[in-house]
Design an enzyme around this catalytic site. Structure first.
Site, short mmCIF file in Angstrom:
data_model
loop_
_atom_site.label_atom_id
_atom_site.label_comp_id
_atom_site.label_asym_id
_atom_site.label_seq_id
_atom_site.Cartn_x
_atom_site.Cartn_y
_atom_site.Cartn_z
N CYS A 162 25.34 31.12 -1.34
CA CYS A 162 24.16 30.80 -0.54
C CYS A 162 24.02 31.67 0.71
CB CYS A 162 24.17 29.32 -0.15
SG CYS A 162 24.17 28.25 -1.60
N HIS A 302 21.63 26.69 8.87
CA HIS A 302 21.80 26.63 7.42
C HIS A 302 21.34 25.26 6.94
CE1 HIS A 302 23.36 27.87 3.59
NE2 HIS A 302 24.24 26.87 3.53
N GLU A 313 28.22 22.28 11.04
CA GLU A 313 27.32 23.20 11.73
C GLU A 313 26.86 22.65 13.07
OE1 GLU A 313 23.59 26.19 10.71
OE2 GLU A 313 23.88 24.39 9.48
N LYS A 331 15.22 24.04 5.14
CA LYS A 331 15.50 23.40 3.86
C LYS A 331 14.93 21.99 3.78
CE LYS A 331 19.68 26.11 2.88
NZ LYS A 331 19.73 26.91 4.12
N HIS A 336 16.74 23.87 -1.09
CA HIS A 336 17.77 24.90 -0.95
C HIS A 336 17.59 25.95 -2.04
CE1 HIS A 336 21.29 27.05 -0.11
NE2 HIS A 336 22.16 26.08 0.05
N PHE A 395 29.35 28.97 -0.81
CA PHE A 395 30.57 28.62 -1.54
C PHE A 395 31.51 29.83 -1.55
CE2 PHE A 395 28.73 25.16 -4.60
CZ PHE A 395 28.61 24.30 -3.52
#
Length: 408
Positions: A162, A302, A313, A331, A336, A395
């Site tokens: 991502c 994010h 975050e 998002k 996403h 990831f």
């Protein structure tokens, strides 16, 4: 300190529609684009954020070469065309040897892979497409964009989950600064909403399960967030050295002034609990730009709407940026889009700086208890932003932070 580069063009295809302005209007409206997805009917999670264009519509827009492309590649080609037009450049007139293409992709053409596998098992080897392999390759989006734009410079396809879109932009910046190209077309694409991929994310507990209220499902930084909504899309930016952009009379939307990369080296899917890897990426981006943390006016988070990511975050932002810059998280509106997220959000950060307006976080009325960050909620906030950062985490522990500045 790294030489800044100019962001002179933007191209977006997202669940909000075609074009950068359509996506900008949607995130400013703060209403989720999530909807029930017929292709996911019967699954535990049966909704998504799809680009509202059928394959036929995409084929018509791409033109005669569309037959050989997977959906993710078509999205990338269209976004790249828009970005180049927006930059005021003409591929028929430029020196293609001095144009690079860096288009990230994560899962590649998963739908093609599954369909060709079905044909092999049910109909026999002769029914497998001769184009199966080139269509499946995650690097093919970069290849087809290069072909479409007649760009003969370096062509690359970063895959950092991502964070792929942000990685692609950082790589493109390096190509420009090192003199390997004069124009960089950079971003990422993803079109991996399938029954298998959706179920895989559900099995790991990453997806929201608000099947009875899908437009309320993605809610970054909310106390009752329960996962992300799977999406798709493509985001492409045109980058040039500032002197070159100025020489041809281009007015940049914003400047890319720093890029930070790091690895958590912790876990294949979970973010590091202390977010120290992400912090290293943020501090590197600021150091490259010759900035201090207190210079940051805005954060494009994010913000996946998952419990662990948002907590980490939020702690990171509060720790490194205690002066509480404004925070948004697209998002909530767009879902996403996986590999494309970092590029889409970098483009939106550039627009936030240019238009001096911060979009709200969809479905967020107040931040979760203990999150000491200033999320914009309910309606856009007018703000003069000189410096902004865009966070992307993937990831594998990939962390990328881009620092953007107002164009003078």
């Amino acid at each position: 300190m790294t030489v800044p580069v100019a962001i002179t063009g933007l191209g977006l295809l997202t669940s909000a529609g075609e074009g950068a302005e359509a996506t900008w209007r949607a995130v400013c409206a703060g209403v989720s684009t999530a909807a029930p997805d017929p292709a996911l009917t019967g699954l535990p999670v049966d909704f998504s954020c799809r680009v509202p264009l059928s394959e036929n519509a995409l084929d018509q827009r791409v033109g005669r070469t569309a037959w050989r492309m997977a959906r993710c590649t078509k999205l990338a080609v269209l976004a790249a065309r828009e970005a180049v037009r927006d930059a005021g450049l003409d591929p028929r007139a430029w020196d293609g040897a001095r144009v690079s293409v860096v288009i990230g992709c994560g899962l590649g053409a998963d739908a093609v892979r599954q369909e060709q596998g079905r044909r092999l098992e049910e109909e026999g080897a002769d029914m497998v497409s001769a184009l199966a392999i080139p269509m499946i390759l995650p690097s093919m989006a970069a290849g087809e964009v290069s072909i479409d734009l007649k760009a003969h410079g370096p062509s690359m396809a970063p895959s950092t989950a991502c964070a792929s879109g942000a990685t692609a932009i950082a790589v493109a910046r390096d190509l420009l600064v090192s003199g390997q190209c004069d124009v960089a077309v950079a971003g990422a694409t993803e079109a991996a909403i399938s029954r298998l991929v959706t179920t895989g994310f559900w099995r790991m507990g990453a997806l929201s399960q608000r099947t009875s209220a899908v437009t309320e499902a993605s809610r970054p930084f909310a106390a009752d967030r329960d996962g992300f909504v799977i999406g798709e899309g493509a985001g492409v930016l045109v980058l040039e050295r500032t002197a070159d952009a100025t020489a041809r009379g281009s007015r940049p939307r914003a400047l890319l002034v720093g890029c930070g990369n790091s690895s958590d080296a912790c876990h294949p899917t979970a973010t590091a609990p202390d977010a120290r890897g992400a912090e290293a990426a943020l501090r590197t981006a600021l150091t490259q730009a010759g900035l201090a943390p207190h210079d940051v006016d805005h954060v494009n988070a994010h913000g996946t709407s998952t419990p662990l990511n948002d907590a980490g975050e939020a702690a990171l932002i509060a720790r490194v940026l205690p002066h509480r810059p404004s925070v948004t998280a697209p998002k909530g509106v767009l879902g996403h889009p996986l590999a494309a997220a970092g590029a889409v959000e970098a483009a939106l950060t550039a627009l936030t700086i240019q238009y001096r307006r911060v979009p709200p976080v969809a479905n967020l009325h107040s931040t979760a208890p203990g999150f000491d960050i200033d999320c914009v909620t309910k309606q856009p906030r007018d703000q003069h932003i000189r410096i902004a950062v865009s966070n992307s985490f993937g990831f594998g522990g990939h962390n990328v932070v881009l620092a953007l500045a107002e164009a003078s």
